[in-house]
Write an enzyme that holds these catalytic residues in place. Sequence first.
Site, PDB file in Angstrom:
ATOM      1  N   HIS A   2      -3.542  -5.393   1.263  1.00  0.00           N
ATOM      2  CA  HIS A   2      -3.209  -5.798   2.625  1.00  0.00           C
ATOM      3  C   HIS A   2      -3.666  -7.245   2.832  1.00  0.00           C
ATOM      4  O   HIS A   2      -4.628  -7.709   2.219  1.00  0.00           O
ATOM      5  CB  HIS A   2      -3.921  -4.908   3.645  1.00  0.00           C
ATOM      6  CG  HIS A   2      -3.473  -3.492   3.649  1.00  0.00           C
ATOM      7  ND1 HIS A   2      -2.231  -3.104   4.101  1.00  0.00           N
ATOM      8  CD2 HIS A   2      -4.111  -2.345   3.261  1.00  0.00           C
ATOM      9  CE1 HIS A   2      -2.118  -1.796   4.000  1.00  0.00           C
ATOM     10  NE2 HIS A   2      -3.244  -1.314   3.487  1.00  0.00           N
ATOM     11  N   CYS A  25       0.834  -1.203   0.000  1.00  0.00           N
ATOM     12  CA  CYS A  25       0.000   0.000   0.000  1.00  0.00           C
ATOM     13  C   CYS A  25       0.874   1.261   0.000  1.00  0.00           C
ATOM     14  O   CYS A  25       1.574   1.517  -0.968  1.00  0.00           O
ATOM     15  CB  CYS A  25      -0.990  -0.033   1.155  1.00  0.00           C
ATOM     16  SG  CYS A  25      -2.411   1.081   0.916  1.00  0.00           S
TER      17      CYS A  25
END
Length: 491
Positions: free
Chosen positions: A421, A334
Amino acid sequence: MPGLLVAGTTSDAGKSTLTAGLCRAFARRGVRVAPFKAQNMSNNSMVCQGPGGAGVEIGRAQWVQALAANATPEAAMNPVLLKPGSDHRSHVVLMGRSWGELASSNWFEGRQVLADTAHRAFDDLAARYDVVVAEGAGSPAEINLRAGDYVNMGLARHAELPTIVVGDIDRGGVFAAFFGTIALLSVEDQALVAGFVVNKFRGDLDLLAPGLRDLERVTGRQVFGTLPWHADLWLDSEDALDLTGRRAASAGAHRVAVVRLPRISNFTDVDALGLEPDLDVVFASDPRGLGDADLIVVPGTRATIADLAWLRARGLDRALMAHVAAGKPLLGICGGFQMLGRVIRDPDGVEGPVAEADGLGLLDVETTFGAEKVLRLPRGQGLGVTASGYEIHHGRITAGDAAQQFLGGARDGQVFGTMWHGSLEGDALREAFLRETLGLTESGTSFSAARERRLDLLGDLVERHLDVDALLALARHGCAPALPFLPPGAP
């Protein structure tokens, strides 16, 4: 309303763990139980399915507590999530969706909306479940925050919740903390505090018993039990306090270094790596900590450009470049992935005041932040296996010709970047990644099974060391009348 508030003498006293343990113990008794936290301040969050299949965001701790309760995670379990982007500014997630930004200077102006939403969410859960186990935040005795409290005793008053206070005896001073916590509460709030749970005790319980009896005598309240310290009892963490408890590297294993960014988020992404027998996972905030790493992970962050500037100021950018030049693998997740690209743009100030910054140039991608937050539960192929994860981000990625697709991100040789994630929690993807990057063979580790074993272990400890029947009766019927008042009370 049927429920219980788990308050604490301090932050990190064991509220999240005890809440999860009570959820598992009550569920074993056939009770339909739900976890709840009115307001969570954490950059560790999770995406779950909301109405119509849309993604909603809640604190990671409440997601795990829902698993412990055998309940489906939902936004009502954590109606207010604050994600700090700086020391004075937080992004607000309200009922799972992005609501806006709040600065410390205008906190009290927006508090009533948050409080009303949180209390409605609790009432909704209480109407649908037999018992709701609510977790407090920090300490209920924060006298400077009393006027705006809707998470601790403010919630307890709203729902007439009996309250237990948990304290970490491993830190020392737990008896003073128990007494002082109650003594700083108002008459009305003290009447809701039923007793105590001691957490993280090491040693001979017989030596502790006289102190527990004295505590019951001077407070007129019950000690519901003492949970022992247990080395293997760690759950998905709520905030960065728990990073200090990660195990240190040992000889012989491959060393995984995770960059400890100032605004690190979703560092639970590396929990699955920590369970692998041939890996040692450490967190590092200086170049020396990265120097001998076999694999480096740059995790997510709530302040990508600011944390990238911090990384450069500490010389960590040069350490990452040297690591890649040596042919060693690097993984960005991310915000960490976005740092590895060519440029990061934030024209609307979504994450901070800096509109644009050069990335490290290790991947042929560009990132532009937009106002709308992406919340998804993606599934696809990576490294020849089926993978899944969750996305929580404002950044939109534009990949160049040199970028090879990898889990919603990009790859170039041994440099990997993903927007997903939780992908390493998938056993097949994790094994394929470690085989590709470090040449490791399959270990047979199942992360989901390991998490379930930890929840069962926690439930076992709660059953063995706490008076669960008394706590369940308390949740169902409330406090005994006329609990004694401890002076001086609220200042």
